[in-house]
Design a protein around this motif. Structure first.
Motif, PDB file in Angstrom:
ATOM      1  N   GLY A 153    -131.398  -9.576  38.065  1.00  0.00           N
ATOM      2  CA  GLY A 153    -130.045  -9.806  38.582  1.00  0.00           C
ATOM      3  C   GLY A 153    -130.046  -9.816  40.094  1.00  0.00           C
ATOM      4  O   GLY A 153    -130.900 -10.462  40.720  1.00  0.00           O
ATOM      5  N   GLY A 154    -129.125  -9.056  40.669  1.00  0.00           N
ATOM      6  CA  GLY A 154    -128.894  -9.082  42.114  1.00  0.00           C
ATOM      7  C   GLY A 154    -130.116  -8.776  42.963  1.00  0.00           C
ATOM      8  O   GLY A 154    -130.343  -9.428  43.988  1.00  0.00           O
ATOM      9  N   LEU A 155    -130.906  -7.805  42.533  1.00  0.00           N
ATOM     10  CA  LEU A 155    -132.061  -7.407  43.335  1.00  0.00           C
ATOM     11  C   LEU A 155    -133.067  -8.556  43.472  1.00  0.00           C
ATOM     12  O   LEU A 155    -133.579  -8.836  44.558  1.00  0.00           O
ATOM     13  CB  LEU A 155    -132.710  -6.172  42.701  1.00  0.00           C
ATOM     14  CG  LEU A 155    -134.002  -5.628  43.302  1.00  0.00           C
ATOM     15  CD1 LEU A 155    -134.000  -4.108  43.240  1.00  0.00           C
ATOM     16  CD2 LEU A 155    -135.211  -6.174  42.564  1.00  0.00           C
TER      17      LEU A 155
ATOM     18  N   ASP B 187    -132.061  -3.780  34.242  1.00  0.00           N
ATOM     19  CA  ASP B 187    -131.422  -3.838  35.548  1.00  0.00           C
ATOM     20  C   ASP B 187    -130.810  -2.472  35.792  1.00  0.00           C
ATOM     21  O   ASP B 187    -130.083  -1.958  34.945  1.00  0.00           O
ATOM     22  CB  ASP B 187    -130.322  -4.910  35.506  1.00  0.00           C
ATOM     23  CG  ASP B 187    -129.694  -5.143  36.863  1.00  0.00           C
ATOM     24  OD1 ASP B 187    -130.362  -5.720  37.729  1.00  0.00           O
ATOM     25  OD2 ASP B 187    -128.526  -4.752  37.044  1.00  0.00           O
ATOM     26  N   ASN B 188    -131.093  -1.867  36.929  1.00  0.00           N
ATOM     27  CA  ASN B 188    -130.534  -0.556  37.224  1.00  0.00           C
ATOM     28  C   ASN B 188    -130.845   0.499  36.164  1.00  0.00           C
ATOM     29  O   ASN B 188    -130.015   1.318  35.824  1.00  0.00           O
ATOM     30  CB  ASN B 188    -129.016  -0.659  37.393  1.00  0.00           C
ATOM     31  CG  ASN B 188    -128.648  -0.978  38.833  1.00  0.00           C
ATOM     32  OD1 ASN B 188    -129.052  -0.271  39.746  1.00  0.00           O
ATOM     33  ND2 ASN B 188    -127.894  -2.047  39.029  1.00  0.00           N
TER      34      ASN B 188
ATOM     35  N   GLY C 196    -124.092  -1.088  44.368  1.00  0.00           N
ATOM     36  CA  GLY C 196    -124.719  -1.049  45.680  1.00  0.00           C
ATOM     37  C   GLY C 196    -123.984  -1.973  46.640  1.00  0.00           C
ATOM     38  O   GLY C 196    -123.435  -1.552  47.657  1.00  0.00           O
TER      39      GLY C 196
ATOM     40  N   THR D  50    -123.529  -9.310  45.136  1.00  0.00           N
ATOM     41  CA  THR D  50    -123.736 -10.477  45.985  1.00  0.00           C
ATOM     42  C   THR D  50    -122.994 -11.679  45.425  1.00  0.00           C
ATOM     43  O   THR D  50    -122.677 -12.616  46.157  1.00  0.00           O
ATOM     44  CB  THR D  50    -125.237 -10.811  46.131  1.00  0.00           C
ATOM     45  OG1 THR D  50    -125.858 -10.677  44.849  1.00  0.00           O
ATOM     46  CG2 THR D  50    -125.915  -9.887  47.119  1.00  0.00           C
TER      47      THR D  50
HETATM   48  C1  GLG Z   1    -128.913  -4.024  42.913  1.00  0.00           C
HETATM   49  C2  GLG Z   1    -127.485  -3.541  42.956  1.00  0.00           C
HETATM   50  C3  GLG Z   1    -126.500  -4.583  43.484  1.00  0.00           C
HETATM   51  C4  GLG Z   1    -127.031  -5.216  44.749  1.00  0.00           C
HETATM   52  C5  GLG Z   1    -128.411  -5.790  44.499  1.00  0.00           C
HETATM   53  C6  GLG Z   1    -129.033  -6.355  45.749  1.00  0.00           C
HETATM   54  O1  GLG Z   1    -127.080  -3.057  41.710  1.00  0.00           O
HETATM   55  O2  GLG Z   1    -125.265  -3.970  43.739  1.00  0.00           O
HETATM   56  O3  GLG Z   1    -126.172  -6.241  45.184  1.00  0.00           O
HETATM   57  O4  GLG Z   1    -129.287  -4.797  44.016  1.00  0.00           O
HETATM   58  O5  GLG Z   1    -129.085  -5.377  46.749  1.00  0.00           O
HETATM   59  N1  GLG Z   1    -130.049  -3.975  40.786  1.00  0.00           N
HETATM   60  C7  GLG Z   1    -129.294  -4.671  41.610  1.00  0.00           C
HETATM   61  O6  GLG Z   1    -128.980  -5.782  41.325  1.00  0.00           O
END
Ligand code: GLG
Length: 831
Positions: free
Chosen positions: A134-136, A288-289, A675, A678
């Motif tokens: 995902g986002g990371l 994720d997370n 966090g 995006t």
């Molecule tokens: C993490 C966070 C997101 C963040 C992304 C990128 O949960 O909030 O935007 O990294 O820094 N695991 C993710 O996607």
């Protein structure tokens, strides 16, 4: 072996230099040549797949020339290099991006047309490179685009998974995972069978002495796995700089087979060894997370980190500089704690192999590394059992213990007699079993630690890493708010909007300096501009509606309000709040008279996202969304007033279609849990408004675009702890509207009455950790406000234009420049 061509023969090379296509005719020639020779096909059997392959190969030839030159330039200038270590790179498709970045799209479009193809169809043939969750992972991909576009000498290092994130299918409303085998044909990677590194696991440590009588550790025995490099060129936008992403693939060190075993007839076990080695880079962990602590994952981490560091050190040693210059020449960024073993590995290389003193080595290590934290969620923080590290990496465990000892001694000196502090900050958690706390190791081993949005970085400094702020001082901790690349997320995903903007403000300069978007605000009252602005959004919605029709056989009205929540499914992201809200809307509509209903704003509620295969609650949420859709979408009382849509297999290329089609998107995590987020930035950049909590980057988006242009709701981060405490120890009353939603579900309105008990219990009986009930009324009220405001389209378009104009801050270019200045101390290389 001297491989270079002698001087007298070089003229022939220069004379015959391959330039790649320069115009439409040459492009066509290259495509035809690749179809007929590289692919061994012809005009009589050239389908879209073949045309895609040949087009990519023609483009790739161009990229490769710039890529070679970039590498030569960077070696020659020998300036400081940036290495971005990330277990995930969620690149998506490469062809469209490459064409746009090198400015060859219109040539390719016309050329393909003459050859009998439509460029959109050809682009659509490409399989996403989905090496991330995902986002990371997507952030890492945006960073590579910015690093190249800004001409930084930078490399990404990652793993070449044979299987990226799984493909999601929805069967009877449930998620089913299907493996994503994406490597069948991948023109964007170059195997470097000559770039290999042997990686050791297991064995034991023997203490020996060097010539001077100094004790040195020898790590011996165990097994060896070979890392092979695969290089992916990453072109910058409107610049010749083409950087490298190096992905490691694992294979058996002994080659194809163990010949001893093979010759003695033990064919099966020789193949088994080979397969065991290949397992290391076989699959991306789909969480994720969430940290699951699997042994193979630790092996992946060390395999990747050790290969990358070997490569980095090898390159540094070629320059014949003193070791003390290492941090002047090299910055290494740790994307989350996943590559934290790199800290230990570099210390090992410097002390055990290169013979440096511990303190000199440690100074080099800590000045080289920076660490980015992406989450405060406790379940995501990596910890490895000491026994597991001992088994796989015995020497590294010793080094970790020594690092910890010296660190704790320094703490003790500064804060004497605080045993509590020592045990709180120890890299080794004295639990049963003992664990290595990777975040603490990353902090101790880096010179800068950053969070990814202001609120997130503040929370890190006041909660999770509080003690370390006391120990190291506040200067070590900083914030770099995330950003996204406007090339992919505006120019590529929304070409018409990009053109409209360019036509008004004198070209595409905003794609390199996104703050220039502010120039469109002066046209906010320009009738023709507004009209086209609205038309583009509508056209994007029509495209999404067609996609929904073709995949789900459902008709949605493109004039309805499109409400989108696409992201990984997670309780903290609260898709359950969204679907409970949709149920409430349904119940409200059902209770109305037909006349009353006619006055309501039609809405399409669109969801998408994958659940980790082992995340049962997340899967329940997907099932509930689909079950609600099955009832609502065919209810004749409701018609166009509400549609509930779950889009299968959300990924980067689908995001490029979905995001530009949104009116409202949802970023509704419990305050203090996200966090940054995006996609919130991508939606606003494409003229969609957002509903959100005061969380992650939503707060900074509000500051930039103005609070009149965003729909905020819900409790604040500073109140979360008290609310949770009250749920557990006080009386916990559930919001009455939410109770009605629960009653509807449990009376069987959406299928089997008991199917969703766990989702309801989590809120009603188990403390409502994510504050769904606390935020429910505020959420509903805000959604109703959105309905009202949407009906005033003039005002809505104004908000949309103003928001886009003020999004300049959220470019990943700004973000990379901040990293370069504050953390890497690195500069771009003029071209
Ligand atoms: C993490 C966070 C997101 C963040 C992304 C990128 O949960 O909030 O935007 O990294 O820094 N695991 C993710 O996607």
């Amino acid at each position: 072996v001297e491989a270079s061509i002698p001087e007298p023969q070089r003229e022939a090379w220069t004379r015959n230099k391959f330039q790649g296509f320069q115009n439409k005719d040459e492009f066509e020639k290259e495509v035809v040549r690749h179809v007929e020779t590289t692919l061994a096909r012809s005009m009589f059997n050239c389908d879209e797949t073949a045309a895609y392959s040949a087009t990519s190969l023609a483009l790739r030839d161009r990229l490769i020339l710039e890529w070679n030159k970039t590498q030569q330039r960077q070696t020659y200038r020998d300036s400081k290099r940036i290495y971005y270590l990330s277990l995930e790179f969620l690149m998506g498709r490469a062809l469209d991006n490459a064409m746009l970045n090198i400015g060859a799209k219109s040539v390719a479009k016309d050329g393909l047309n003459e050859l009998g193809f439509r460029i959109e169809d050809i682009i659509g043939q490409e399989h996403d490179a989905a090496l991330g969750n995902g986002g990371l992972g997507r952030l890492a991909a945006c960073f590579l685009d910015s690093l190249a576009s800004l001409n930084f000498p930078a490399w990404g290092y990652g793993l070449r998974y044979r299987y990226g994130i799984f493909k999601q299918e929805i069967i009877d409303g449930y998620q089913v995972e299907v493996p994503d085998y994406w490597l069948d044909f991948n023109p964007w990677e170059f195997p470097r069978h000559d770039v290999t590194v042997d990686i050791q696991f297991g064995g034991y440590v023997r203490k020996g002495q060097d010539e001077n009588g100094k004790t040195i550790a020898h790590w011996e025995g165990g097994e060896i796995v070979q890392a092979v490099a695969y290089d992916v060129p990453t072109p910058g936008y409107d610049t010749p700089t083409t950087n490298n992403l190096r992905l490691w693939s694992s294979k058996a060190a002994s080659g194809e087979f163990d010949f001893q075993k093979f010759n003695s007839g033990d064919y099966e076990s020789s193949v088994a060894d080979q397969q065991r080695a290949e397992t290391i880079s076989a699959v991306l962990y789909p969480n994720d997370n969430l940290d699951r602590g699997k042994e193979l994952r630790l092996k992946q981490q060390y395999f990747w980190v050790a290969a990358s560091l070997y490569d980095i050190v090898r390159r540094f040693k070629k320059s014949k500089r003193a070791w003390s210059e290492f941090p002047d020449q090299i910055a290494i960024q740790l994307n989350d704690t996943h590559p934290t073993l790199a800290v230990v590995e570099l210390q090992r290389i410097l002390v055990d192999i290169e013979g440096l003193d511990w303190d000199d080595a440690w100074k080099i290590v800590t000045t080289t590394f920076g660490y980015t934290n992406h989450t405060v969620l406790p379940e995501a923080l990596e910890k490895w059992p000491v026994t597991l590290v001992q088994k796989l990496l015995p020497r590294h465990l010793q080094i970790i213990y020594d690092v910890n000892l010296f660190f704790l001694q320094s703490v003790e000196k500064k804060f004497p007699n605080d045993r509590d502090l020592l045990s709180r900050v120890s890299i080794i958690e004295e639990s049963q079993p003992k664990m290595v706390r990777m975040a603490y190791l990353a902090i101790v081993g880096s010179h800068k630690v950053n969070g990814v949005a202001e609120l997130h970085s503040d929370l890190l400094q006041t909660t999770l890493f509080k003690d370390f702020v006391t120990i190291f001082g506040a200067d070590k901790f900083t914030n770099v708010t995330n950003g996204v690349t406007p090339r992919r997320w505006l120019h590529q995903a929304n070409p018409r909007l990009s053109e409209l903007i360019a036509s008004k403000i004198g070209g595409h300069g905003f794609l390199k300096d996104l703050t220039a978007l502010n120039k469109i605000e002066q046209f906010v009252d320009d009738k023709a501009f507004r009209k086209e602005w609205a038309e583009i959004k509508y056209a994007n919605k029509v495209r999404l509606a067609k996609y929904i029709k073709s995949t789900l056989d459902l008709n949605v009205n493109p004039s309805a309000l499109f409400d989108v929540q696409v992201k990984r499914i997670h309780e903290y992201k609260r898709q359950q709040l969204n679907i409970f809200g949709a149920i409430h809307r349904y119940l409200t509509l059902k209770a109305m008279s037909p006349e009353e209903r006619k006055k309501q704003q039609p809405r399409v509620s669109i969801y998408g996202g994958k659940a980790a295969p082992g995340y049962w609650m997340a899967k329940q949420i997907i099932h509930l969304i689909n079950s609600v859709g099955a009832v609502v979408n065919k209810d004749p009382d409701i018609g166009d007033l509400l549609k509930v849509i779950f889009l299968e297999d959300y990924n980067v290329s689908k995001a490029e279609m979905i995001i530009p089609a949104s009116d409202i998107s949802e970023h509704i995590s419990t305050a203090g849990t996200e966090g940054s987020g995006t996609s919130n930035m991508k939606f606003v950049l494409n003229g969609g408004l957002i509903i959100g909590t005061c969380d992650g980057a939503n707060i900074e988006i509000t500051r930039e675009i103005g609070q009149e242009n965003i729909f905020l709701f819900g409790n604040l981060s500073e109140d979360v702890e008290d609310l949770r405490h009250a749920h557990t120890y006080g009386t916990h009353t559930i919001d009455p509207n939410l109770t009605k939603v629960f009653e509807a579900i449990q009376s069987g309105t959406f299928g089997e009455a008991n199917d969703f008990n766990a989702l309801i219990s989590a809120v009603r009986d188990h403390g409502d950790y994510y504050l769904v009930s606390d935020d429910f009324q505020s959420y509903i009220d805000t959604q109703n406000m959105i309905d009202t405001e949407y009906r005033n389209q003039e005002e809505w378009v104004t908000k949309s234009i103003r928001s886009v104009a003020r999004m300049g801050f959220f470019s990943s270019d700004r973000c990379i420049n901040e990293y370069a200045e504050v953390i890497w101390n690195a500069e771009p290389l003029a071209v």
